[in-house]
Design an enzyme around this catalytic site. Structure first.
Site, PDB file in Angstrom:
ATOM      1  N   SER A  57       6.777  -6.130   6.256  1.00  0.00           N
ATOM      2  CA  SER A  57       6.113  -6.511   7.518  1.00  0.00           C
ATOM      3  C   SER A  57       6.891  -5.873   8.653  1.00  0.00           C
ATOM      4  CB  SER A  57       6.118  -8.028   7.701  1.00  0.00           C
ATOM      5  OG  SER A  57       5.707  -8.364   9.020  1.00  0.00           O
TER       6      SER A  57
ATOM      7  N   TYR B 266      10.970 -15.817   7.847  1.00  0.00           N
ATOM      8  CA  TYR B 266       9.980 -14.896   7.267  1.00  0.00           C
ATOM      9  C   TYR B 266      10.386 -13.446   7.570  1.00  0.00           C
ATOM     10  CZ  TYR B 266       5.581 -12.245   6.988  1.00  0.00           C
ATOM     11  OH  TYR B 266       4.626 -11.286   6.712  1.00  0.00           O
TER      12      TYR B 266
HETATM   13  P1  NAP Z   1      -3.255 -14.316   2.882  1.00  0.00           P
HETATM   14  O1  NAP Z   1      -4.538 -13.883   3.505  1.00  0.00           O
HETATM   15  O2  NAP Z   1      -2.671 -15.642   3.222  1.00  0.00           O
HETATM   16  O3  NAP Z   1      -3.413 -14.181   1.290  1.00  0.00           O
HETATM   17  C1  NAP Z   1      -2.316 -14.504   0.483  1.00  0.00           C
HETATM   18  C2  NAP Z   1      -2.615 -14.140  -0.946  1.00  0.00           C
HETATM   19  O4  NAP Z   1      -1.420 -14.363  -1.705  1.00  0.00           O
HETATM   20  C3  NAP Z   1      -3.696 -14.984  -1.585  1.00  0.00           C
HETATM   21  O5  NAP Z   1      -4.355 -14.191  -2.543  1.00  0.00           O
HETATM   22  C4  NAP Z   1      -2.889 -16.120  -2.238  1.00  0.00           C
HETATM   23  O6  NAP Z   1      -3.543 -16.688  -3.378  1.00  0.00           O
HETATM   24  C5  NAP Z   1      -1.672 -15.348  -2.695  1.00  0.00           C
HETATM   25  N1  NAP Z   1      -0.469 -16.147  -2.856  1.00  0.00           N
HETATM   26  C6  NAP Z   1       0.197 -16.903  -1.962  1.00  0.00           C
HETATM   27  N2  NAP Z   1       1.283 -17.455  -2.504  1.00  0.00           N
HETATM   28  C7  NAP Z   1       1.309 -17.043  -3.798  1.00  0.00           C
HETATM   29  C8  NAP Z   1       2.169 -17.274  -4.898  1.00  0.00           C
HETATM   30  N3  NAP Z   1       3.249 -18.075  -4.788  1.00  0.00           N
HETATM   31  N4  NAP Z   1       1.873 -16.681  -6.072  1.00  0.00           N
HETATM   32  C9  NAP Z   1       0.782 -15.892  -6.228  1.00  0.00           C
HETATM   33  N5  NAP Z   1      -0.069 -15.632  -5.223  1.00  0.00           N
HETATM   34  C10 NAP Z   1       0.200 -16.205  -4.031  1.00  0.00           C
HETATM   35  O7  NAP Z   1      -2.075 -13.264   3.198  1.00  0.00           O
HETATM   36  P2  NAP Z   1      -2.137 -11.784   3.803  1.00  0.00           P
HETATM   37  O8  NAP Z   1      -2.167 -11.899   5.277  1.00  0.00           O
HETATM   38  O9  NAP Z   1      -3.158 -10.967   3.115  1.00  0.00           O
HETATM   39  O10 NAP Z   1      -0.669 -11.274   3.432  1.00  0.00           O
HETATM   40  C11 NAP Z   1      -0.410 -10.485   2.283  1.00  0.00           C
HETATM   41  C12 NAP Z   1       0.979  -9.876   2.418  1.00  0.00           C
HETATM   42  O11 NAP Z   1       1.026  -9.091   3.622  1.00  0.00           O
HETATM   43  C13 NAP Z   1       2.096 -10.909   2.525  1.00  0.00           C
HETATM   44  O12 NAP Z   1       3.231 -10.449   1.832  1.00  0.00           O
HETATM   45  C14 NAP Z   1       2.363 -10.966   4.022  1.00  0.00           C
HETATM   46  O13 NAP Z   1       3.670 -11.375   4.309  1.00  0.00           O
HETATM   47  C15 NAP Z   1       2.126  -9.511   4.399  1.00  0.00           C
HETATM   48  N6  NAP Z   1       1.836  -9.305   5.829  1.00  0.00           N
HETATM   49  C16 NAP Z   1       0.745  -9.885   6.413  1.00  0.00           C
HETATM   50  C17 NAP Z   1       0.507  -9.665   7.760  1.00  0.00           C
HETATM   51  C18 NAP Z   1      -0.666 -10.275   8.478  1.00  0.00           C
HETATM   52  O14 NAP Z   1      -0.704 -10.252   9.724  1.00  0.00           O
HETATM   53  N7  NAP Z   1      -1.673 -10.793   7.777  1.00  0.00           N
HETATM   54  C19 NAP Z   1       1.386  -8.860   8.515  1.00  0.00           C
HETATM   55  C20 NAP Z   1       2.469  -8.298   7.868  1.00  0.00           C
HETATM   56  C21 NAP Z   1       2.704  -8.511   6.526  1.00  0.00           C
HETATM   57  P3  NAP Z   1      -4.424 -18.058  -3.256  1.00  0.00           P
HETATM   58  O15 NAP Z   1      -5.663 -17.688  -2.488  1.00  0.00           O
HETATM   59  O16 NAP Z   1      -4.712 -18.455  -4.671  1.00  0.00           O
HETATM   60  O17 NAP Z   1      -3.560 -19.028  -2.503  1.00  0.00           O
END
Ligand code: NAP
Length: 251
Positions: A145, A159
């Site tokens: 991130s 985080y």
């Molecule tokens: P999200 O929409 O909250 O989706 C999270 C996904 O991860 C879901 O498929 C969830 O499954 C799964 N998950 C959560 N905890 C888990 C665990 N312990 N074991 C297995 N699966 C798990 O998140 P996102 O925004 O797409 O983020 C994805 C990645 O990008 C993360 O690493 C996050 O830190 C990074 N990121 C995001 C952003 C942002 O602004 N969105 C920015 C920078 C980095 P369930 O649906 O079954 O819970």
């Protein structure tokens, strides 16, 4: 006929992970969609991957738990064949707030998933890819991130620190696996429109609040992050290892 590459995406059922799964299926990968609890969301992603002509399966497993991680990797190999590509994507923030006010359990849970879990996933990925010397190309992409560089003050510095660990993991593992022909890189998204803001950090209006401070004046769509991940997975990035690819709209 050459074998199709086999990709596992942890946390592939929603948000950035789901976009990666679907784009990978459209570009010729067979795809394993890992999820923690939302089976319906995972099955939707699997259906979209199959509609694109890929083999695809959903596998439930908590990526903070050793036994689940080992089982998920074994199930992917049994269902789709030897893995060639892994995206280490599952991640959470925990409720937003200042560090001085944070519950220790919030910090521990975040580090369990984002650091310990991600390192254990990377370890299992290294073992699986090292054993698959027959694959034409092999790569791991860790999802970091831009928080690692900006620190996320007043929101979730724990985080940001967890993503700093992902950057170090990426640099070290890339050097370790380079002689074996396995490329390791990270993609560091900026603010992206997913459920993480409402469901993990607890602020549904976070994107609208922060978007005006981003030089591009908007959050990314998950597909804009997936494009960078697909590049880092593919042979188009053959000379790139240990890189942290920022996709942050200038932030
Ligand atoms: P999200 O929409 O909250 O989706 C999270 C996904 O991860 C879901 O498929 C969830 O499954 C799964 N998950 C959560 N905890 C888990 C665990 N312990 N074991 C297995 N699966 C798990 O998140 P996102 O925004 O797409 O983020 C994805 C990645 O990008 C993360 O690493 C996050 O830190 C990074 N990121 C995001 C952003 C942002 O602004 N969105 C920015 C920078 C980095 P369930 O649906 O079954 O819970």
């Amino acid at each position: 006929m050459t074998a199709r590459p086999v990709l596992l995406v942890t946390g592939g059922s929603r948000g950035i992970g789901a976009a990666i799964c679907i784009m990978a299926a459209q570009r010729g990968y067979d795809v394993a969609v890992n999820y923690q609890s939302n089976a319906e969301a995972a099955e939707k992603v699997v259906a979209a991957c199959k509609a694109a002509g890929a083999k695809a399966i959903a596998i439930k497993g908590d990526m903070a738990k050793d036994a689940d991680i080992t089982r998920v990797f074994a199930e992917v190999a049994a269902a789709l064949g030897p893995l060639s590509h892994v995206v280490n994507n599952a991640g959470i923030t925990g409720p937003a707030g200042r560090l001085a006010d944070a519950d220790p359990q919030t910090i521990r849970t975040c580090i369990d998933v984002n650091v310990t879990g991600a390192i254990l996933v990377a370890r299992e990925a290294a073992r699986a890819l090292l054993a698959n010397g027959a694959a034409k190309d092999r790569a791991i992409v860790n999802i970091s991130s831009i928080a690692a560089g900006i620190g996320s003050a007043d929101e979730f510095v724990w985080y940001a620190a967890s993503k700093g660990a992902i950057d170090s993991l990426t640099i070290g593992l890339a050097r370790e696996l380079a002689p074996s022909g396995i490329r390791v890189n990270a993609v560091a998204p900026g603010m992206t429109e997913t459920d993480i803001h409402a469901m993990s950090s607890g602020e549904p209006g976070r994107v609208a609040r922060i978007a005006p401070t981003i030089p591009l004046k908007r959050a990314a769509q998950p597909e804009e992050i997936a494009e960078a991940v697909l590049f880092a997975l593919s042979e188009a990035s053959s000379y790139m290892i240990g890189s942290i690819l920022r996709v942050g709209g200038g932030r």
